[in-house]
Design a protein around this motif. Sequence first.
Motif, mmCIF file in Angstrom:
data_model
loop_
_atom_site.group_PDB
_atom_site.id
_atom_site.type_symbol
_atom_site.label_atom_id
_atom_site.label_comp_id
_atom_site.label_asym_id
_atom_site.label_seq_id
_atom_site.Cartn_x
_atom_site.Cartn_y
_atom_site.Cartn_z
ATOM 1 N N ALA A 108 0.912 -1.185 0.012
ATOM 2 C CA ALA A 108 -0.007 -0.031 -0.030
ATOM 3 C C ALA A 108 0.896 1.324 -0.029
ATOM 4 O O ALA A 108 0.498 2.139 -0.631
ATOM 5 N N GLU A 109 2.017 1.250 0.768
ATOM 6 C CA GLU A 109 2.897 2.416 0.847
ATOM 7 C C GLU A 109 3.304 2.747 -0.574
ATOM 8 O O GLU A 109 3.648 3.625 -0.925
ATOM 9 N N ILE A 110 3.901 1.439 -1.300
ATOM 10 C CA ILE A 110 4.484 1.487 -2.503
ATOM 11 C C ILE A 110 3.590 2.215 -3.631
ATOM 12 O O ILE A 110 3.863 3.361 -4.343
ATOM 13 N N GLY A 111 2.312 1.863 -3.348
ATOM 14 C CA GLY A 111 1.072 2.444 -4.253
ATOM 15 C C GLY A 111 0.841 3.946 -3.963
ATOM 16 O O GLY A 111 0.832 4.709 -4.890
ATOM 17 N N VAL A 112 0.760 4.279 -2.834
ATOM 18 C CA VAL A 112 0.872 5.575 -2.431
ATOM 19 C C VAL A 112 1.994 6.528 -2.982
ATOM 20 O O VAL A 112 1.833 7.616 -3.615
ATOM 21 N N ILE A 113 3.283 5.992 -2.810
ATOM 22 C CA ILE A 113 4.268 6.482 -3.326
ATOM 23 C C ILE A 113 4.233 6.655 -4.879
ATOM 24 O O ILE A 113 4.632 7.748 -5.377
ATOM 25 N N LEU A 114 3.880 5.650 -5.629
ATOM 26 C CA LEU A 114 3.821 5.974 -7.033
ATOM 27 C C LEU A 114 2.643 6.654 -7.368
ATOM 28 O O LEU A 114 2.947 7.465 -8.571
ATOM 29 N N LEU A 115 1.507 6.747 -6.913
ATOM 30 C CA LEU A 115 0.562 7.598 -6.956
ATOM 31 C C LEU A 115 1.163 9.264 -6.965
ATOM 32 O O LEU A 115 0.873 10.194 -7.739
ATOM 33 N N LEU A 116 1.742 9.508 -5.832
ATOM 34 C CA LEU A 116 2.265 10.879 -5.770
ATOM 35 C C LEU A 116 3.350 11.264 -6.435
ATOM 36 O O LEU A 116 3.499 12.232 -7.044
ATOM 37 N N PHE A 117 4.040 10.358 -6.911
ATOM 38 C CA PHE A 117 5.252 10.364 -8.104
ATOM 39 C C PHE A 117 4.575 10.704 -9.434
ATOM 40 O O PHE A 117 5.067 11.691 -9.948
ATOM 41 N N GLU A 118 3.670 10.104 -9.464
ATOM 42 C CA GLU A 118 2.834 10.288 -11.017
ATOM 43 C C GLU A 118 2.292 11.754 -10.932
ATOM 44 O O GLU A 118 2.246 12.634 -11.963
ATOM 45 N N VAL A 119 1.625 12.280 -9.779
ATOM 46 C CA VAL A 119 1.183 13.403 -9.603
ATOM 47 C C VAL A 119 2.308 14.420 -9.794
ATOM 48 O O VAL A 119 2.054 15.749 -10.236
ATOM 49 N N GLY A 120 3.378 14.097 -9.044
ATOM 50 C CA GLY A 120 4.404 15.053 -9.289
ATOM 51 C C GLY A 120 5.248 15.285 -10.675
ATOM 52 O O GLY A 120 5.503 16.394 -11.081
ATOM 53 N N LEU A 121 4.926 14.121 -11.511
ATOM 54 C CA LEU A 121 5.238 14.284 -12.862
ATOM 55 C C LEU A 121 4.309 15.206 -13.639
ATOM 56 O O LEU A 121 4.909 15.800 -14.559
ATOM 57 N N GLU A 122 3.282 15.283 -13.281
ATOM 58 C CA GLU A 122 2.454 15.918 -13.915
ATOM 59 C C GLU A 122 2.202 17.435 -13.421
ATOM 60 O O GLU A 122 1.344 18.186 -14.172
ATOM 61 N N THR A 123 3.026 17.604 -12.494
ATOM 62 C CA THR A 123 2.691 19.208 -11.850
ATOM 63 C C THR A 123 3.768 20.082 -12.282
ATOM 64 O O THR A 123 4.955 19.821 -12.045
ATOM 65 N N ASP A 124 3.588 21.271 -12.616
ATOM 66 C CA ASP A 124 4.257 22.299 -12.852
ATOM 67 C C ASP A 124 4.518 23.277 -11.814
ATOM 68 O O ASP A 124 3.730 23.832 -11.165
ATOM 69 N N LEU A 125 5.646 23.060 -11.077
ATOM 70 C CA LEU A 125 6.074 23.637 -10.113
ATOM 71 C C LEU A 125 5.930 25.299 -10.043
ATOM 72 O O LEU A 125 5.412 25.918 -9.226
ATOM 73 N N GLY A 126 6.097 25.925 -11.279
ATOM 74 C CA GLY A 126 6.036 27.221 -11.726
ATOM 75 C C GLY A 126 4.613 27.767 -11.499
ATOM 76 O O GLY A 126 4.444 28.781 -11.004
ATOM 77 N N GLU A 127 3.706 26.553 -11.936
ATOM 78 C CA GLU A 127 2.318 27.184 -11.961
ATOM 79 C C GLU A 127 1.682 27.060 -10.526
ATOM 80 O O GLU A 127 1.155 27.836 -10.283
#
Length: 170
Positions: free
Chosen positions: A63-82
Amino acid sequence: MGPDSGPAVLLAFAAALLGAKVLGELAERIGQPSVLGELLAGVVLGPSILGWVPVSDSLLLLAEIGVILLLFEVGLETDLGELIRVGVPALNVAVAGMAMPFAGGFFLTRALGHSVVTSVFVGAALTATSIGITARVLSELGALDTREGRIILGAAVVDDVLGLVVLAVV
């Protein structure tokens, strides 16, 4: 065969995946985010109701690995500048989103006759959010790249940090 043996973990994992997929699809069919059905599957299949998926160290690790992957995916799609550009509105939303549940929990618990310490604890517990669920719902709605989505996501990040500070202090 204990709850942490190989076959038991795989069977529990398969049941969790199948249940999450089925209830996620059902949630989507009634116009709700699939994450709602997936959460419901955890409640129904877990120890709270049916107990088909026991809590074990191995399953918690997955479950922890799943949460980490979910947040990693969101991080990939997130523009920090925005996210930084919507900083002030996100901060306002985060503070309101933390203050209101805290105040509501505190005053309701006090009205029920509990001590100040208990009331503060309940208020603090209600400030916790889940950035993972927020991001998942925004992603499913296709709203991660909108201004509103960035404000909500930024507020969720700030809210999580503030919530951890409040919980640590309490």
